[in-house]
Write a protein that holds these residues in place. Structure first.
Motif, PDB file in Angstrom:
ATOM      1  N   LYS A  48     -40.183  31.604   3.604  1.00 30.46           N
ATOM      2  CA  LYS A  48     -41.030  31.314   2.446  1.00 30.46           C
ATOM      3  C   LYS A  48     -41.098  29.814   2.149  1.00 30.46           C
ATOM      4  CE  LYS A  48     -41.796  33.851  -1.769  1.00 30.46           C
ATOM      5  NZ  LYS A  48     -41.219  34.758  -2.736  1.00 30.46           N
ATOM      6  N   ARG A  92     -28.292  40.530   8.649  1.00 36.93           N
ATOM      7  CA  ARG A  92     -29.064  39.384   9.136  1.00 36.93           C
ATOM      8  C   ARG A  92     -28.414  38.760  10.358  1.00 36.93           C
ATOM      9  NH1 ARG A  92     -30.400  35.900   3.783  1.00 36.93           N
ATOM     10  NH2 ARG A  92     -30.233  34.235   5.304  1.00 36.93           N
ATOM     11  N   GLY A 100     -35.578  30.195   0.414  1.00 29.15           N
ATOM     12  CA  GLY A 100     -35.159  30.946   1.599  1.00 29.15           C
ATOM     13  C   GLY A 100     -36.212  30.829   2.687  1.00 29.15           C
ATOM     14  N   ALA A 154     -34.831  29.054  -6.576  1.00 27.41           N
ATOM     15  CA  ALA A 154     -33.739  29.823  -7.184  1.00 27.41           C
ATOM     16  C   ALA A 154     -34.125  30.349  -8.575  1.00 27.41           C
ATOM     17  CB  ALA A 154     -32.457  29.007  -7.238  1.00 27.41           C
ATOM     18  N   GLY A 170     -30.081  28.515   0.124  1.00 22.79           N
ATOM     19  CA  GLY A 170     -29.254  28.840  -1.040  1.00 22.79           C
ATOM     20  C   GLY A 170     -28.519  27.648  -1.664  1.00 22.79           C
TER      21      GLY A 170
HETATM   22  N1  UDP Z   1     -35.506  32.540  -3.839  1.00 24.13           N
HETATM   23  C1  UDP Z   1     -36.500  32.075  -4.669  1.00 24.13           C
HETATM   24  N2  UDP Z   1     -37.685  32.738  -4.704  1.00 24.13           N
HETATM   25  C2  UDP Z   1     -37.927  33.822  -3.935  1.00 24.13           C
HETATM   26  C3  UDP Z   1     -36.918  34.280  -3.056  1.00 24.13           C
HETATM   27  C4  UDP Z   1     -35.706  33.606  -3.023  1.00 24.13           C
HETATM   28  O1  UDP Z   1     -36.315  31.088  -5.373  1.00 24.13           O
HETATM   29  O2  UDP Z   1     -39.020  34.359  -4.021  1.00 24.13           O
HETATM   30  C5  UDP Z   1     -34.233  31.817  -3.799  1.00 24.13           C
HETATM   31  C6  UDP Z   1     -33.006  32.634  -4.102  1.00 24.13           C
HETATM   32  O3  UDP Z   1     -32.827  32.740  -5.503  1.00 24.13           O
HETATM   33  C7  UDP Z   1     -31.918  31.806  -3.427  1.00 24.13           C
HETATM   34  C8  UDP Z   1     -32.656  31.184  -2.232  1.00 24.13           C
HETATM   35  O4  UDP Z   1     -34.046  31.341  -2.498  1.00 24.13           O
HETATM   36  O5  UDP Z   1     -31.515  30.766  -4.290  1.00 24.13           O
HETATM   37  C9  UDP Z   1     -32.394  31.861  -0.889  1.00 24.13           C
HETATM   38  O6  UDP Z   1     -31.099  31.780  -0.595  1.00 24.13           O
HETATM   39  P1  UDP Z   1     -30.483  32.349   0.765  1.00 24.13           P
HETATM   40  O7  UDP Z   1     -29.022  32.196   0.621  1.00 24.13           O
HETATM   41  O8  UDP Z   1     -31.038  33.686   1.102  1.00 24.13           O
HETATM   42  O9  UDP Z   1     -31.052  31.307   1.794  1.00 24.13           O
HETATM   43  P2  UDP Z   1     -30.629  30.981   3.275  1.00 24.13           P
HETATM   44  O10 UDP Z   1     -29.992  29.629   3.188  1.00 24.13           O
HETATM   45  O11 UDP Z   1     -29.711  32.052   3.758  1.00 24.13           O
HETATM   46  O12 UDP Z   1     -31.960  30.961   3.973  1.00 24.13           O
END
Ligand code: UDP
Length: 245
Positions: free
Chosen positions: A167, A225, A164, A110, A189
Motif C-alpha cells: 500500500k 507471512r 505497510g 498508522a 510498522g
Molecule cells: N496501516 C495503515 N493503514 C492501513 C493499513 C496499515 O496506516 O490501511 C499501518 C498499520 O497501522 C501499521 C503499518 O501500517 O502501523 C503496517 O505495519 P506492518 O508491521 O504490517 O508493516 P511491515 O513493516 O511488516 O510491512
C-alpha cells in the motif's frame, strides 16, 4: 555518488553500506531532488513478482536498501557481504539530517493515537525538528488527493509513509506524480515502534539476524507471512546462485 546495484532474483538492490546510503540521501536532500526509497525484503519481491505495476515501482526506486536477513542471505549466496539496512534505522538517521538542515518532514500512517505518540516522541528526541504534517494511515481513495496536497503544501522534504507494503509504495507513487522535491520512504510498522506500542527486537537478535524470529514470537500472526515467502525465496536464491557459478 554512483549507485552500486546488483540483482536478487532479478530485483535491483543497492549495495551501499549504512553510511553510504545516508550520504546518498543527504546528497539528494542538498540538491532538492525527489526520490522513493524502497526497503526491499522477500515479501516485497514475492508481491512484485505477482504484480507488474508494483514490480515497476520497486525496480525504479531511487534507492533500494536491503532490509533484513532474507536479502542479506541471498546476497551472501552470491558472494556479497552486505550490511542490513533496516528502513526504520535509515529513516531515523535521515530525520537527524533534516533536523540539522532545518528541513521539514511529514508522517503519514498508522492509527491516530500511534502517529500522535510517534510525533511526540520524535519531537522529544529532536526538539528543533519541523514536523510540518502528520496524519493517520486510515483513509479512503477519495481522500488521497487532499492528503497529497497537504503534504505538498507542508513543504516536507522527507516524507515517511507507514501503511505497510504494498500500500505504502503505491501511495508514494501517487505522491511523486505531484511532488518532485521530496524523498519518500515506506516504513511499515516504524510508527508503532516509535510510539512505544511495539517493542523492537533486542540488539542481540538484530545483530545475529533473528529480528524476524523475535517479531514472530511477539506477533504470532506474522508466522503465515514468513512461512509463505521465506523458504521459497531462499530456495530460489540458492538456485540462482548455482546458475551463476
Ligand atoms: N496501516 C495503515 N493503514 C492501513 C493499513 C496499515 O496506516 O490501511 C499501518 C498499520 O497501522 C501499521 C503499518 O501500517 O502501523 C503496517 O505495519 P506492518 O508491521 O504490517 O508493516 P511491515 O513493516 O511488516 O510491512
Amino acid at each position: 555518488m554512483e549507485r552500486k546495484i546488483t540483482k536478487v532474483l532479478n530485483y535491483n538492490v543497492d549495495l551501499f553500506n549504512f553510511n553510504e546510503a545516508k550520504e546518498f540521501i543527504k546528497d539528494k536532500l542538498d540538491k532538492s531532488e525527489g526520490m522513493q526509497i524502497v526497503t526491499i525484503n522477500p515479501e516485497i519481491i514475492e508481491m512484485a513478482s505477482k504484480n507488474y505495476e508494483y514490480s515497476n515501482i520497486i525496480q525504479n526506486a531511487g534507492l533500494i536498501v536491503p532490509d533484513g536477513t532474507g536479502i542479506k542471505l541471498a546476497l551472501k549466496l552470491k558472494g556479497i557481504n552486505q550490511e542490513k539496512i533496516p528502513g526504520i534505522d535509515i529513516a531515523k538517521s535521515v530525520i537527524g539530517i533534516c533536523t540539522e538542515k532545518n528541513l521539514p518532514i511529514a508522517l503519514v500512517g498508522a492509527k491516530e493515537q500511534i502517529v500522535e505518540k510517534a510525533v511526540e516522541n520524535i519531537k522529544k528526541e529532536y526538539p528543533s525538528l519541523n514536523i510540518s504534517y502528520a496524519r493517520n494511515g486510515y483513509f479512503n481513495d477519495n481522500e488521497e488527493d487532499e492528503i497529497i496536497n497537504r503534504i505538498k503544501e507542508s513543504n516536507a522534504r522527507f516524507v515517511l509513509i507507514a501503511l505497510g507494503a504494498p500500500k505504502q509504495e503505491f501511495f508514494i507513487k501517487k505522491c511523486m506524480a505531484k511532488i518532485n522535491n521530496a524523498i519518500f520512504i515506506g516504513v511499515g510498522g516504524a510508527f508503532d515502534v516509535w510510539s512505544g506500542q511495539v517493542q523492537r527486537a533486542p540488539e542481540i537478535y538484530r545483530k545475529l539476524g533473528f529480528e524476524w524470529l523475535y517479531r514472530t514470537i511477539k506477533q504470532p500472526q506474522r508466522i503465515k507471512r514468513i512461512y509463505k515467502t521465506l523458504p521459497l525465496f531462499l530456495i530460489r536464491a540458492i538456485i540462482e546462485s548455482r546458475k551463476s557459478v
